[in-house]
Design a protein around this motif. Structure first.
Motif, PDB file in Angstrom:
ATOM      1  N   UNK A   1       0.844  -1.280   0.144  1.00  0.00           N
ATOM      2  CA  UNK A   1       0.077  -0.003  -0.077  1.00  0.00           C
ATOM      3  C   UNK A   1       0.904   1.362   0.111  1.00  0.00           C
ATOM      4  N   UNK A   2       1.844   1.183   0.659  1.00  0.00           N
ATOM      5  CA  UNK A   2       2.857   2.303   0.877  1.00  0.00           C
ATOM      6  C   UNK A   2       3.567   2.579  -0.643  1.00  0.00           C
ATOM      7  N   UNK A   3       4.043   1.499  -0.858  1.00  0.00           N
ATOM      8  CA  UNK A   3       4.988   1.461  -2.056  1.00  0.00           C
ATOM      9  C   UNK A   3       3.826   2.134  -3.180  1.00  0.00           C
ATOM     10  N   UNK A   4       2.745   1.677  -3.312  1.00  0.00           N
ATOM     11  CA  UNK A   4       1.712   2.066  -4.483  1.00  0.00           C
ATOM     12  C   UNK A   4       1.352   3.657  -4.486  1.00  0.00           C
ATOM     13  N   UNK A   5       1.186   4.079  -3.054  1.00  0.00           N
ATOM     14  CA  UNK A   5       1.117   5.456  -2.784  1.00  0.00           C
ATOM     15  C   UNK A   5       2.223   6.198  -3.307  1.00  0.00           C
ATOM     16  N   UNK A   6       3.518   5.992  -2.843  1.00  0.00           N
ATOM     17  CA  UNK A   6       4.496   6.748  -3.284  1.00  0.00           C
ATOM     18  C   UNK A   6       4.687   6.699  -4.780  1.00  0.00           C
ATOM     19  N   UNK A   7       4.421   5.483  -5.599  1.00  0.00           N
ATOM     20  CA  UNK A   7       4.512   5.510  -7.029  1.00  0.00           C
ATOM     21  C   UNK A   7       3.576   6.558  -7.570  1.00  0.00           C
ATOM     22  N   UNK A   8       2.227   6.453  -6.848  1.00  0.00           N
ATOM     23  CA  UNK A   8       1.336   7.280  -7.569  1.00  0.00           C
ATOM     24  C   UNK A   8       1.295   8.648  -7.815  1.00  0.00           C
ATOM     25  N   UNK A   9       2.246   9.148  -6.273  1.00  0.00           N
ATOM     26  CA  UNK A   9       2.828  10.474  -6.447  1.00  0.00           C
ATOM     27  C   UNK A   9       3.783  10.909  -7.430  1.00  0.00           C
ATOM     28  N   UNK A  10       4.429   9.915  -8.011  1.00  0.00           N
ATOM     29  CA  UNK A  10       5.277  10.191  -9.274  1.00  0.00           C
ATOM     30  C   UNK A  10       4.930   9.754 -10.762  1.00  0.00           C
ATOM     31  N   UNK A  11       3.421   9.633 -10.555  1.00  0.00           N
ATOM     32  CA  UNK A  11       2.642   9.322 -11.958  1.00  0.00           C
ATOM     33  C   UNK A  11       2.784   7.987 -12.299  1.00  0.00           C
TER      34      UNK A  11
END
Length: 484
Positions: A389-399
């Motif tokens: 969940x954290x990984x995907x959240x960080x990734x989403x912030x970088x498009x």
């Protein structure tokens, strides 16, 4: 072609990069002989793909690309392909021609003078050259073909100030057609006369007259105008719907009035416009520093530089603590990237990183990334414990969304690779950041966000960059001049 001065025409061209990854959708535009244009668009929009369509490396799935049969086209890529890094300079330039060129060495000598890279030994392999020198070689590899249409993909990446000035002067005097992909506004504004804008949302190419900043103003004004028109329409629609409901409840003849009100509302709904969406910008982010660090994190007592291909050792007295931001400066080819690599790997003679300090290394050629890994796997590798969940959240912030996260790193654009590299730094939480040209390939909209994050970083930092505006935002407090 309809116009005598038209050398290229895209006619309803569509292209998909893989399943459900549309890049172009019925795109039409023309290129006039002698024009100098910028190709703009968000990271991953497909700018480099459009260049490959122009060089016929790729073919459209629908539509036609009409190219004047009497013109030649040459592309200067962003980076030297990995499978060519072991080539010699001679082999690299010979590969630009289908047939063997017997007078290739005089041609190489002449074209290297144009890009301000004098060489005597053409048996050196490309991997021996610095990023800035490789950028010059890439440009020369296109120019040696004497193209009528010159395509430049991020040509200022890795170039020092002198290199950019030399390239700018050359392009101002170049009398043939040029299209440039770049995020360097000053560079573009010095010679381009218009912009081809590849919209990542509509998959269309729009043409604008003027420079880089003119286009941004035009796009912003258009969005504001469309939003205002839709706001007026929404107000009218709601008013008519409210009146229609009121009259409908009255019954009798007023029902006809209610019907008329609904028809007006429907017409207003139909007249609403699709608001042109602007490029997305990455979310503000924080690179947290490794916990429980104190004292000197990095000590540099000496370093090696390269002058006329000869290594030289120089003494230094540099200590990095929390909050220290050290800039390595010097011209292309002096050894900045080599020093950063040796620092990151812990092999630099005369330098020492304190025990247990975690190093976050952003390398300009992204060779710290395994191109066969998926984006998800690449991000997961820097975590001590997988938290999806954290990984995907960080990734989403970088498009980096669900449409990208399971793609291979090697299939991403250079700009997207850069965003993955920054996402890894966020997840890693390093104590020492080592950054080699972190602005290369990155969309201009993202740079202020990245600069703010680096300025707020509390650990130690070593950086190489030739972009003074970016460095000013980070507030460098130490400089090690390799050419002093």
């Amino acid at each position: 072609m309809s116009s005598q001065n038209t050398i290229v025409k895209f006619d309803e061209v569509s292209f998909d990069f893989g399943i459900k990854k549309p890049i172009l959708d019925e795109v039409s535009f023309s290129l006039r002989k002698g024009s100098k244009l910028t190709l703009m668009g968000q990271n991953g929009a497909g700018k480099s793909t459009l260049f490959k369509l122009l060089t016929k490396e790729l073919v459209p799935e629908e539509g036609r690309i009409l190219v004047d049969p009497n013109i030649s086209v040459a592309l200067s890529r962003q980076t030297i392909p990995r499978d060519q890094l072991s080539c010699t300079v001679l082999e690299f330039f010979q590969s630009m021609f289908l047939d063997k060129v017997y007078d290739i060495e005089p041609r190489i000598k002449s074209i290297l003078e144009v890009v301000d890279l004098p060489l005597e030994d053409y048996t050196r392999t490309l991997s021996e050259f610095s990023g800035g020198q490789q950028a010059r070689l890439l440009l020369a590899s296109a120019l040696i073909q004497k193209p009528d249409l010159l395509l430049l993909d991020e040509p200022t990446n890795n170039l020092d100030t002198a290199g950019i000035e030399h390239l700018t002067s050359f392009l101002k005097n170049y009398d043939k057609t040029v299209i440039v992909i770049s995020h360097d506004a000053d560079f573009l504004n010095s010679f381009t006369e218009g912009v081809l804008y590849l919209d990542v949302f509509t998959k269309k190419v729009e043409y604008y007259v003027g420079n880089y900043f003119n286009v941004l103003e035009n796009i912003g004004a258009r969005i504001e105008k469309e939003q205002s028109k839709n706001a007026r329409m929404e107000k009218l629609i709601q008013e008519k719907k409210d009146k229609a409901n009121f009259f409908a409840n009255k019954g009798g003849r007023l029902r006809a009035v209610a019907k008329q009100m609904r028809e007006v509302a429907a017409e207003a709904e139909a007249n609403k416009v699709d608001v042109r969406r602007d490029d997305k910008t990455i979310r503000p982010f924080t690179i947290q520093m490794q916990e429980n660090l104190s004292g000197e994190l990095l000590r540099i007592d000496s370093f090696t530089r390269v002058v006329r291909v000869v290594p030289q050792t120089r003494k230094a007295n540099v200590g990095l603590y929390k909050g220290t931001r050290l800039l390595l400066s010097g011209p292309n080819g002096i050894g900045k990237s080599t020093l950063l690599e040796s620092l990151a790997s812990g092999t630099a003679e005369g330098a020492h990183i304190a025990k247990d300090v975690k190093v976050g290394y952003y390398r300009q050629d992204f060779s710290t990334l395994n191109f066969e890994d998926t984006v998800f796997d690449s991000l997961a590798q820097v975590l001590d414990r997988i938290d999806e969940q954290h990984l995907r959240s960080v990734a989403a912030g970088f498009l980096i969304d669900g449409s990208v996260i399971y793609n291979k790193i090697g299939d991403l654009s250079e700009g997207q690779k850069g965003l993955v590299a920054f996402a890894r730094l966020v997840l890693q939480k390093p104590g020492l950041l080592i950054l080699d040209e972190p602005t290369n390939h990155i969309n201009f909209r993202h740079l202020p966000v990245i600069a703010k994050a680096l300025d707020a970083y509390e650990g130690a930092m070593v950086i190489v960059s030739h972009v003074p505006e970016f460095l000013e935002q980070i507030h460098i407090n130490q400089t090690l001049k390799l050419d002093a």
